[in-house]
Design a protein around this motif. Structure first.
Motif, mmCIF file in Angstrom:
data_model
loop_
_atom_site.group_PDB
_atom_site.id
_atom_site.type_symbol
_atom_site.label_atom_id
_atom_site.label_comp_id
_atom_site.label_asym_id
_atom_site.label_seq_id
_atom_site.Cartn_x
_atom_site.Cartn_y
_atom_site.Cartn_z
ATOM 1 N N ALA A 303 0.742 -1.260 -0.134
ATOM 2 C CA ALA A 303 0.029 0.046 0.043
ATOM 3 C C ALA A 303 0.808 1.177 -0.054
ATOM 4 C CB ALA A 303 -0.856 -0.184 1.338
ATOM 5 N N TYR A 304 1.962 0.959 0.632
ATOM 6 C CA TYR A 304 2.839 2.423 0.594
ATOM 7 C C TYR A 304 3.724 2.630 -0.494
ATOM 8 C CZ TYR A 304 7.167 4.944 1.970
ATOM 9 O OH TYR A 304 8.383 5.753 2.099
ATOM 10 N N HIS A 305 3.973 1.531 -1.018
ATOM 11 C CA HIS A 305 4.504 1.833 -2.456
ATOM 12 C C HIS A 305 3.573 2.021 -3.542
ATOM 13 C CE1 HIS A 305 8.132 0.079 -0.424
ATOM 14 N NE2 HIS A 305 8.788 0.368 -1.599
ATOM 15 N N LEU A 306 2.398 1.611 -3.536
ATOM 16 C CA LEU A 306 1.271 2.156 -4.260
ATOM 17 C C LEU A 306 1.077 3.632 -4.107
ATOM 18 C CD1 LEU A 306 -0.847 1.755 -6.755
ATOM 19 C CD2 LEU A 306 -2.516 1.257 -4.771
ATOM 20 N N HIS A 307 1.253 4.133 -2.868
ATOM 21 C CA HIS A 307 1.053 5.426 -2.554
ATOM 22 C C HIS A 307 2.334 6.095 -3.334
ATOM 23 C CE1 HIS A 307 1.929 8.983 0.183
ATOM 24 N NE2 HIS A 307 0.731 8.980 -0.015
ATOM 25 N N LYS A 308 3.579 5.776 -3.399
ATOM 26 C CA LYS A 308 4.787 6.268 -4.078
ATOM 27 C C LYS A 308 4.372 6.364 -5.563
ATOM 28 C CE LYS A 308 8.386 4.526 -1.008
ATOM 29 N NZ LYS A 308 9.639 3.694 -1.135
ATOM 30 N N ILE A 309 3.976 5.460 -6.075
ATOM 31 C CA ILE A 309 3.558 5.244 -7.403
ATOM 32 C C ILE A 309 2.885 6.148 -8.020
ATOM 33 C CG2 ILE A 309 2.802 3.708 -9.196
ATOM 34 C CD1 ILE A 309 3.704 1.248 -7.573
ATOM 35 N N GLU A 310 1.693 6.364 -7.258
ATOM 36 C CA GLU A 310 0.490 7.324 -7.438
ATOM 37 C C GLU A 310 1.127 8.914 -7.299
ATOM 38 O OE1 GLU A 310 -3.222 6.420 -6.185
ATOM 39 O OE2 GLU A 310 -3.274 4.651 -7.404
ATOM 40 N N ARG A 311 2.249 8.990 -6.768
ATOM 41 C CA ARG A 311 2.897 10.455 -6.816
ATOM 42 C C ARG A 311 3.736 10.526 -8.091
ATOM 43 N NH1 ARG A 311 5.727 10.531 -1.430
ATOM 44 N NH2 ARG A 311 5.217 8.311 -1.226
ATOM 45 N N ASN A 312 3.594 9.712 -9.089
ATOM 46 C CA ASN A 312 4.211 10.044 -10.377
ATOM 47 C C ASN A 312 5.739 9.954 -10.044
ATOM 48 O OD1 ASN A 312 1.624 10.052 -11.995
ATOM 49 N ND2 ASN A 312 1.470 12.006 -10.893
ATOM 50 N N TYR A 313 6.090 9.256 -9.516
ATOM 51 C CA TYR A 313 7.676 9.064 -9.634
ATOM 52 C C TYR A 313 8.101 8.105 -10.332
ATOM 53 C CZ TYR A 313 8.196 11.330 -5.157
ATOM 54 O OH TYR A 313 7.930 12.251 -4.001
#
Length: 535
Positions: A303-313
């Motif tokens: 879930a945390y890494h999906l949060h990173k992905i959705e911040r467009n890194y």
């Protein structure tokens, strides 16, 4: 932004290969193993020969012929299948002038082309002080951030605070027991509780404030603030702290489950919800929700890494502790399932550190509360030595940290050796100034000694080394380079009189010295280390 000399040669070479052989070649020139071979070399001829089924020497001669009018190069040769390039002296001289005109920006380049990077490191549990392995991860992560930003990436540093789960409950119980103990009440210290004087300190602070809320939350905030202060002492400032409780209470756990369910990637087994991670290369399928309904740490990590992905890194880099190597495959599987290109997910394992004092290892036991903390290390050896020593080896190798050597004031101490080259040149420039000399008046064409060309050549490699660090995620390459540059300069200083009766030659040698000083200063700054003017 001006292209590096190496990049200009690569561009020209790729153009010739495409025009003559119809192939798009992907390669980087490397520093030649020996200076008498040239400045840069490449094994591209072997790759072309394999592709075209031709002799590498013949292909090389054709390329050499087409580079004959390329004024950047003094000489191009084929030796044992390698293409070797020697840079024209004129461009080396120009390099020194460019550095003198804009020293602060020497080394900056556009390798990253503004790609956005999330760099997560340290991420220690808020259950105690930061320790030496955290200090190693902090030195590596912060240096990578500085270097990658210099190379045209846009890097955000991030710290994930694991403020939920069983360890926080153990922390709460440990503090509660110490509060009862201080108050003279009967208490039972948890068998797996947290030892250490700091637990008493938190308990005393709770009593002092007459705090009646959740002791666990109080302790998390207390320890998190302490850890932040330690990191700031160490010259590390994070762009963002993300708390696990925020992720648990967000929409991201539901989003992860929805993506996996809709892709047919979960199944039920004995009341648990299991992710089919093995189909993405993991060694077995992984539980996301236990049979008692409790989500696993892995689930919240996804879930945390999906949060990173959705911040467009564009790129995700994680630096994990020494006991996390077996975790890589499952995270790669999870990110693949979430649709992220795992070529852009990089994991570094910061290996264990052994502190050595003399010939004895410093004994540490978290369970017994015998902790040599990151603060202890900073107090004993200082920030500069600590950061430099952690960066002397590749991050995935075990490290013996010699506390006595780190405190030594002398050239046998590697950080002192590099800093001394900077201070020596600063004193030299002042001495020259007193005699009416200046590096700004230096004519580099007077620098004709072989040692002088070797130094300019080494200065030229500085931006290349920064790019190598970005490609390999290995900041120890910069440390090694600075040691080599310092060794070359110290040797030159011993052999050649820099300030002489010949004002023009003196100015030229001061210009060369200023170039070295600039690179040492800029390089140390990227490692988070000071470049003193006096020592």
């Amino acid at each position: 932004m001006r292209k590096l000399l190496r990049e200009r040669i690569e561009e020209k070479l790729k153009e010739i290969i495409e025009k003559n052989f119809g192939l798009k070649a992907d390669f980087y020139l490397e520093e030649s193993a020996e200076e008498n071979f040239g400045d840069y070399s490449t094994n591209i001829l072997f790759k072309l020969a394999k592709e075209l089924k031709k002799n590498p020497a013949e292909l090389g001669e054709k390329i050499v012929e087409q580079l004959s009018d390329f004024d950047l190069l003094e000489k191009v040769e084929v030796q044992k299948g390698f293409l070797n390039f020697k840079i024209s002296q004129k461009f080396l001289w120009e390099l020194l002038i460019n550095i003198a005109e804009d020293p602060a920006n020497y080394g900056k380049n556009n390798l990253g082309n503004r790609l956005r990077v999330n760099l997560e490191f340290v991420s220690a549990n808020p259950t105690g002080p930061l320790v030496v392995v955290n200090a190693r991860a902090a030195a590596v992560g912060d240096s990578l951030k500085r270097i990658m930003n210099t190379c045209g990436y846009i890097v955000d540093s991030e710290y994930y605070v694991n403020d939920a789960g069983g360890q926080i409950e153990r922390l709460r119980k440990s503090i509660e027991a110490r509060i009862f103990e201080i108050q003279g009440l009967p208490f039972e210290f948890p068998e797996d509780g947290y030892q250490g004087e700091y637990i008493y300190d938190i308990a005393k602070e709770i009593l002092k404030r007459n705090f009646s809320g959740d002791y666990g939350r109080f302790a998390v905030e207390y320890i998190h603030h302490w850890q932040k202060n330690t990191l700031e002492r160490y010259r590390v400032k994070f762009d963002r702290f993300i708390f696990e409780t925020e992720i648990r209470n967000s929409e991201y756990p539901r989003k992860v489950m929805k993506i996996l369910e809709e892709s047919g990637l979960v199944y039920a087994e004995n009341g648990a919800t299991v992710f089919k991670s093995s189909i993405f290369g993991d060694d077995k399928d992984r539980v996301l929700i236990r049979s008692n309904g409790e989500p696993t740490y892995f689930f919240f990590d996804l879930a945390y890494h999906l949060h990173k992905i959705e911040r467009n890194y564009d790129i995700l880099i994680d630096i994990w502790g020494p006991d996390h190597h077996g975790y890589i495959l499952r995270m790669q599987a999870g990110l693949k399932a979430l649709g992220f290109n795992i070529e852009n997910f990089k994991v570094l394992i910061a290996q264990q550190v052994n502190l050595v004092r003399g010939k004895e290892k410093v004994k540490m036991s978290k369970r017994k509360g015998e902790i040599y903390s990151m603060d202890d290390l900073i107090d004993e050896v200082g920030v500069d030595a600590a950061r430099f020593f952690f960066l002397t080896r590749t991050v995935n190798a075990h490290l013996d940290f010699d506390l006595e050597l780190a405190k030594t004031i002398g050239v046998q101490n590697p950080v002192y050796y590099v800093q001394y080259s900077h201070a020596r040149i600063a004193s030299l420039l002042d001495f020259g100034r007193e005699k009416g000399l200046s590096y700004q008046k230096g004519n580099p064409s007077l620098l004709t000694d072989p040692e002088e060309r070797s130094l300019i050549r080494k200065i030229m490699f500085y931006p290349d080394v920064l790019q190598s660090v970005c490609r390999s995620l290995e900041p120890h390459l910069l440390v090694r380079y600075l040691l080599e540059l310092s060794e070359l300069y110290h040797s030159y200083y011993q052999k050649v009189r820099i300030v002489t009766e010949d004002a023009e030659l003196s100015n030229a040698r001061l210009l060369l010295s200023f170039g070295v000083k600039t690179v040492v200063k800029n390089g140390l700054e990227l490692l988070g280390i000071e470049a003193p003017e006096r020592m």
